[in-house]
Design a protein around this motif. Structure first.
Motif, mmCIF file in Angstrom:
data_model
loop_
_atom_site.group_PDB
_atom_site.id
_atom_site.type_symbol
_atom_site.label_atom_id
_atom_site.label_comp_id
_atom_site.label_asym_id
_atom_site.label_seq_id
_atom_site.Cartn_x
_atom_site.Cartn_y
_atom_site.Cartn_z
ATOM 1 N N ASP A 290 0.834 -1.201 0.000
ATOM 2 C CA ASP A 290 0.000 0.000 0.000
ATOM 3 C C ASP A 290 0.874 1.257 0.000
ATOM 4 O O ASP A 290 1.912 1.309 0.670
ATOM 5 N N LYS A 291 0.446 2.256 -0.743
ATOM 6 C CA LYS A 291 1.170 3.528 -0.822
ATOM 7 C C LYS A 291 0.490 4.628 -0.015
ATOM 8 O O LYS A 291 1.040 5.719 0.129
ATOM 9 N N ASP A 292 -0.713 4.353 0.462
ATOM 10 C CA ASP A 292 -1.486 5.328 1.216
ATOM 11 C C ASP A 292 -2.115 4.599 2.396
ATOM 12 O O ASP A 292 -2.867 3.642 2.204
ATOM 13 N N ARG B 42 -2.977 10.293 8.123
ATOM 14 C CA ARG B 42 -2.958 9.802 6.752
ATOM 15 C C ARG B 42 -1.555 10.016 6.210
ATOM 16 O O ARG B 42 -1.040 11.136 6.238
ATOM 17 N N GLU C 15 1.389 9.003 3.010
ATOM 18 C CA GLU C 15 1.637 8.475 1.677
ATOM 19 C C GLU C 15 3.110 8.098 1.554
ATOM 20 O O GLU C 15 3.974 8.728 2.173
ATOM 21 N N LYS C 16 3.362 7.070 0.768
ATOM 22 C CA LYS C 16 4.738 6.650 0.531
ATOM 23 C C LYS C 16 5.292 7.438 -0.646
ATOM 24 O O LYS C 16 4.682 7.493 -1.712
ATOM 25 N N TRP D 38 7.759 7.832 4.359
ATOM 26 C CA TRP D 38 6.350 8.184 4.491
ATOM 27 C C TRP D 38 6.197 9.652 4.846
ATOM 28 O O TRP D 38 7.001 10.203 5.601
ATOM 29 N N TYR E 224 -0.138 13.784 5.238
ATOM 30 C CA TYR E 224 -0.840 14.822 4.485
ATOM 31 C C TYR E 224 -2.204 15.170 5.080
ATOM 32 O O TYR E 224 -2.905 16.029 4.559
#
Length: 214
Positions: A135-137, A156, A158-159, A167, A170
């Motif tokens: 997962d990127k988020d 939250r 994101e990668k 990470w 945001y």
């Protein structure tokens, strides 16, 4: 340009933990899980704040320095600002976008500066994270216990792509209230009434008022 007083209180009470989302980029392990990152840094930064009497006393200059050095390098602040501004972001020129980021940052820092003085005996619990390895988020959920009722604080993240993958935060959710969405409704009202420049002027005015209040 004001947030609900109760929401502000909740957000302010958790700034010290919100500030714990970063250390200099080189110090981060690329393969460190986002929940492990939040846990490690939360513990580290709270310890630092407890040992700094100036921050506990609400020294704004020290708070700003802390945010600039520790927090901002690991927050996707452009994405956060763009999401808060909403559709108006695409209407803004590069210079307007730059001004929006600058003033939004000042607003957040000045709004929550005094909260760092509230760090005392808080304990952070990281809840089980539901995410796949690729997962990127992701959503990292935490609970802060100490004085008063437990505080829900979710992140939250994101990668980021490229060399030195890590990470970046945001958005923040405090007691069920997402920071970006809260500001988006306020900013949309201002943009609809006076355009992007009107929003910038409103942010500048609010920041000057906050500065005058100390």
């Amino acid at each position: 340009m004001t947030m609900n007083r109760r929401t502000l209180g909740r957000l302010a009470a958790t700034l010290a933990v919100a500030c714990s989302v970063a250390v200099p980029w080189a110090a981060l392990a690329a393969d460190e899980a986002p929940d492990a990152l939040i846990k490690r840094l939360s513990t580290e930064v709270i310890g630092t704040v407890r040992g700094d009497k100036a921050i506990q006393a609400g020294d704004l200059n020290k708070v700003i320095a802390l945010v600039d050095k520790v927090v901002m390098p690991n927050v996707n602040f452009r994405r956060m600002t763009a999401a808060a501004v909403g559709p108006g972001w695409r209407q803004a020129s590069p210079e307007q976008q730059k001004r929006l980021q600058e003033e939004f940052k000042v607003l957040l820092v000045r709004t929550y500066a005094g909260a760092l003085a509230q760090v005392s005996d808080q304990t952070i619990t990281i809840k089980p994270m539901r995410a796949a390895a690729d997962d990127k988020d992701v959503l990292v959920r935490t609970e802060i216990t100490g004085r008063g009722d437990p505080i829900q604080l979710d992140y939250r993240l994101e990668k980021t792509p490229g060399q030195g993958v890590g990470w970046k935060i945001y958005n923040l959710n405090v007691m069920g209230v997402w920071l970006v969405e809260t500001y988006r409704s306020q900013f949309a009202t201002e943009i609809n009434a006076r355009g992007v420049d009107g929003l910038i002027e409103a942010l500048v005015s609010r920041n000057k008022t906050n500065a005058a209040k100390g």
